[in-house]
Design a protein around this motif. Structure first.
Motif, PDB file in Angstrom:
ATOM      1  N   UNK A  43       3.788  -2.151  21.531  1.00  0.00           N
ATOM      2  CA  UNK A  43       4.734  -1.983  20.427  1.00  0.00           C
ATOM      3  C   UNK A  43       3.975  -1.935  19.101  1.00  0.00           C
ATOM      4  N   UNK A  44       4.627  -1.396  18.074  1.00  0.00           N
ATOM      5  CA  UNK A  44       4.008  -1.313  16.748  1.00  0.00           C
ATOM      6  C   UNK A  44       4.353  -2.501  15.862  1.00  0.00           C
ATOM      7  N   UNK A  45       5.159  -3.417  16.363  1.00  0.00           N
ATOM      8  CA  UNK A  45       5.689  -4.487  15.524  1.00  0.00           C
ATOM      9  C   UNK A  45       4.625  -5.522  15.165  1.00  0.00           C
ATOM     10  N   UNK A  46       4.602  -5.883  13.891  1.00  0.00           N
ATOM     11  CA  UNK A  46       3.685  -6.923  13.430  1.00  0.00           C
ATOM     12  C   UNK A  46       4.155  -8.310  13.855  1.00  0.00           C
ATOM     13  N   UNK A  47       5.482  -8.476  13.972  1.00  0.00           N
ATOM     14  CA  UNK A  47       6.080  -9.763  14.346  1.00  0.00           C
ATOM     15  C   UNK A  47       7.068  -9.521  15.470  1.00  0.00           C
ATOM     16  N   UNK A  48       7.033 -10.363  16.496  1.00  0.00           N
ATOM     17  CA  UNK A  48       7.972 -10.253  17.608  1.00  0.00           C
ATOM     18  C   UNK A  48       8.626 -11.610  17.837  1.00  0.00           C
ATOM     19  N   UNK A  49       9.951 -11.637  17.777  1.00  0.00           N
ATOM     20  CA  UNK A  49      10.729 -12.846  17.999  1.00  0.00           C
ATOM     21  C   UNK A  49      11.154 -12.879  19.467  1.00  0.00           C
ATOM     22  N   UNK A  50      10.775 -13.933  20.163  1.00  0.00           N
ATOM     23  CA  UNK A  50      11.111 -14.069  21.577  1.00  0.00           C
ATOM     24  C   UNK A  50      12.151 -15.161  21.782  1.00  0.00           C
ATOM     25  N   UNK A  51      13.035 -14.936  22.733  1.00  0.00           N
ATOM     26  CA  UNK A  51      14.010 -15.949  23.133  1.00  0.00           C
ATOM     27  C   UNK A  51      13.902 -16.176  24.641  1.00  0.00           C
ATOM     28  N   UNK A  52      14.367 -17.363  25.064  1.00  0.00           N
ATOM     29  CA  UNK A  52      14.319 -17.783  26.466  1.00  0.00           C
ATOM     30  C   UNK A  52      12.894 -17.675  27.007  1.00  0.00           C
ATOM     31  N   UNK A  53      11.985 -18.385  26.339  1.00  0.00           N
ATOM     32  CA  UNK A  53      10.569 -18.310  26.687  1.00  0.00           C
ATOM     33  C   UNK A  53      10.171 -19.269  27.808  1.00  0.00           C
ATOM     34  N   UNK A  54      10.892 -20.395  27.944  1.00  0.00           N
ATOM     35  CA  UNK A  54      10.552 -21.442  28.916  1.00  0.00           C
ATOM     36  C   UNK A  54       9.148 -21.996  28.656  1.00  0.00           C
ATOM     37  N   UNK A  55       8.811 -22.157  27.387  1.00  0.00           N
ATOM     38  CA  UNK A  55       7.492 -22.684  27.026  1.00  0.00           C
ATOM     39  C   UNK A  55       7.555 -24.203  26.860  1.00  0.00           C
ATOM     40  N   UNK A  56       6.409 -24.849  27.116  1.00  0.00           N
ATOM     41  CA  UNK A  56       6.257 -26.289  26.902  1.00  0.00           C
ATOM     42  C   UNK A  56       4.916 -26.529  26.218  1.00  0.00           C
ATOM     43  N   UNK A  92      -2.379  -9.657   8.335  1.00  0.00           N
ATOM     44  CA  UNK A  92      -1.650  -9.263   7.128  1.00  0.00           C
ATOM     45  C   UNK A  92      -0.430 -10.134   6.860  1.00  0.00           C
ATOM     46  N   UNK A  93      -0.030 -10.942   7.854  1.00  0.00           N
ATOM     47  CA  UNK A  93       1.139 -11.803   7.709  1.00  0.00           C
ATOM     48  C   UNK A  93       0.685 -13.210   7.363  1.00  0.00           C
ATOM     49  N   UNK A  94       1.124 -13.703   6.222  1.00  0.00           N
ATOM     50  CA  UNK A  94       0.827 -15.079   5.813  1.00  0.00           C
ATOM     51  C   UNK A  94       2.040 -15.956   6.090  1.00  0.00           C
ATOM     52  N   UNK A  95       1.846 -17.022   6.848  1.00  0.00           N
ATOM     53  CA  UNK A  95       2.927 -17.958   7.143  1.00  0.00           C
ATOM     54  C   UNK A  95       3.012 -18.980   6.014  1.00  0.00           C
ATOM     55  N   UNK A 108      12.960 -21.053  11.745  1.00  0.00           N
ATOM     56  CA  UNK A 108      12.920 -20.305  10.483  1.00  0.00           C
ATOM     57  C   UNK A 108      11.477 -20.201  10.027  1.00  0.00           C
ATOM     58  N   UNK A 109      11.064 -19.001   9.650  1.00  0.00           N
ATOM     59  CA  UNK A 109       9.735 -18.844   9.070  1.00  0.00           C
ATOM     60  C   UNK A 109       9.846 -18.057   7.770  1.00  0.00           C
ATOM     61  N   UNK A 110       9.128 -18.513   6.781  1.00  0.00           N
ATOM     62  CA  UNK A 110       8.984 -17.791   5.522  1.00  0.00           C
ATOM     63  C   UNK A 110       7.580 -17.192   5.514  1.00  0.00           C
ATOM     64  N   UNK A 117       7.835 -11.127   0.057  1.00  0.00           N
ATOM     65  CA  UNK A 117       8.264 -12.341   0.749  1.00  0.00           C
ATOM     66  C   UNK A 117       9.500 -12.071   1.614  1.00  0.00           C
ATOM     67  N   UNK A 118       9.450 -12.604   2.830  1.00  0.00           N
ATOM     68  CA  UNK A 118      10.559 -12.458   3.770  1.00  0.00           C
ATOM     69  C   UNK A 118      10.873 -13.822   4.391  1.00  0.00           C
ATOM     70  N   UNK A 119      12.117 -13.964   4.815  1.00  0.00           N
ATOM     71  CA  UNK A 119      12.531 -15.129   5.599  1.00  0.00           C
ATOM     72  C   UNK A 119      13.125 -14.611   6.898  1.00  0.00           C
ATOM     73  N   UNK A 120      12.575 -15.079   8.041  1.00  0.00           N
ATOM     74  CA  UNK A 120      13.043 -14.645   9.355  1.00  0.00           C
ATOM     75  C   UNK A 120      13.579 -15.848  10.121  1.00  0.00           C
ATOM     76  N   UNK A 121      14.754 -15.687  10.703  1.00  0.00           N
ATOM     77  CA  UNK A 121      15.361 -16.746  11.504  1.00  0.00           C
ATOM     78  C   UNK A 121      15.523 -16.228  12.929  1.00  0.00           C
ATOM     79  N   UNK A 122      14.850 -16.883  13.864  1.00  0.00           N
ATOM     80  CA  UNK A 122      14.897 -16.515  15.277  1.00  0.00           C
ATOM     81  C   UNK A 122      16.026 -17.293  15.944  1.00  0.00           C
TER      82      UNK A 122
END
Length: 292
Positions: A43-56, A92-95, A108-110, A117-122
């Motif tokens: 994909x070309x996306x700089x940021x990818x929001x994932x759901x239902x990851x089952x991460x620990x 290129x993305x600063x958190x 939420x990430x700014x 400046x952007x605000x993204x809510x997953x």
């Protein structure tokens, strides 16, 4: 991948920011996770929001090795349920800020990207018609002091329109209370469904249930008015991979001109309040009589 596509295409505008969103249906299995990450890297996306990851937390290092990107921001669930993550590639993305609003469900990430400046809510909403989740997400993400472009994205587990966003099954979506509340938040906060703005009559779905023979558009981007009015603000739906959800994406291009203070927007629901309308009428008469 040719990254020159990020270059500004509109005079006076910033480089493109591409954001993807995908319910992965569980990435606890490392073999599947590597396959999905390989697919996402195309994909070309700089940021990818994932759901239902089952991460620990115990497997974070493995996730970072498998991603081979720059960073992963985790919001862990359990090894077989919940969990969200934000995948970031490149430098290129600063958190600027990262906070988990609901454990395993929303974060939420700014960020600052190429000076904007952007605000993204997953969002990974529970599938139980519990309105408290939506209340928490919107209340905790509102009232911030930072001036930025705002977007919400993810698997909302409800639809905005029973007519346009679902097929098969009952006429109304089962998570009816959340559907009503989400539409109210859109009206109150001035949010826009980007895909629906561009495709007002389209019946395209992002989740299919073969057993129940239903299709629903559960995955979508919501943005504020300033973001919707950017030189580029467009959303697309494409095939998923090893999941029963589609991949949804958003492309933004900010204007390099300084943002103003915005504008006042009437909450139309107040027009149903008789006391509010009477107060407006009284103040209007006073001001016209006094010559204001």
């Amino acid at each position: 991948m040719d990254r020159t596509a990020r270059t500004s295409e509109v005079s006076g505008s910033a480089p493109l920011l591409r954001v993807g969103s995908f319910n992965a249906n569980g990435l606890g299995d490392r073999s599947k996770r590597r396959e999905v990450f390989k697919w996402l890297h195309r994909k070309e996306d700089e940021i990818i929001l994932l759901q239902e990851t089952h991460s620990i937390s115990d497997t974070e290092e493995n996730w970072l090795q498998d991603w081979e990107g720059t960073r992963i921001l985790f919001n862990h669930g359990a090894s077989n349920a919940r969990g969200t993550a934000v995948l970031i590639r490149g430098n290129d993305v600063t958190i600027d800020k990262h906070v988990n609003l609901v454990e395993g469900r929303s974060s939420l990430i700014e960020i600052t990207y190429e000076g904007t400046k952007y605000c993204l809510v997953n969002v990974y909403a529970p599938n139980n018609d519990d309105t408290s989740f939506l209340e928490t997400v919107f209340q905790d993400s509102s009232g911030r002091q930072r001036d930025d472009f705002v977007l919400f994205a993810g698997d909302w587990n409800t639809v905005l329109s029973n007519f346009l966003d679902k097929s098969g099954g009952q006429s109304n979506h089962s998570n009816r209370r959340c559907q009503i509340l989400l539409n109210n938040f859109l009206a109150d906060l001035g949010l826009h469904d980007v895909y629906r703005q561009e495709n007002p009559d389209s019946k395209v779905f992002t989740h299919y249930n073969k057993r129940c023979k239903t299709g629903t558009r559960l995955d979508f981007f919501l943005v504020d008015t300033c973001t919707m009015n950017l030189p580029t603000c467009t959303s697309k739906i494409s095939h998923g991979f090893r999941s029963d959800h589609s991949y949804v994406s958003l492309t933004l291009q900010a204007n390099t001109l300084s943002r103003g203070r915005g504008y006042w927007k009437l909450n139309n629901s107040h027009l149903n309040d008789e006391a509010f309308c009477n107060d407006i009428k009284i103040n209007y008469r006073r001001n016209t009589e006094s010559g204001l």
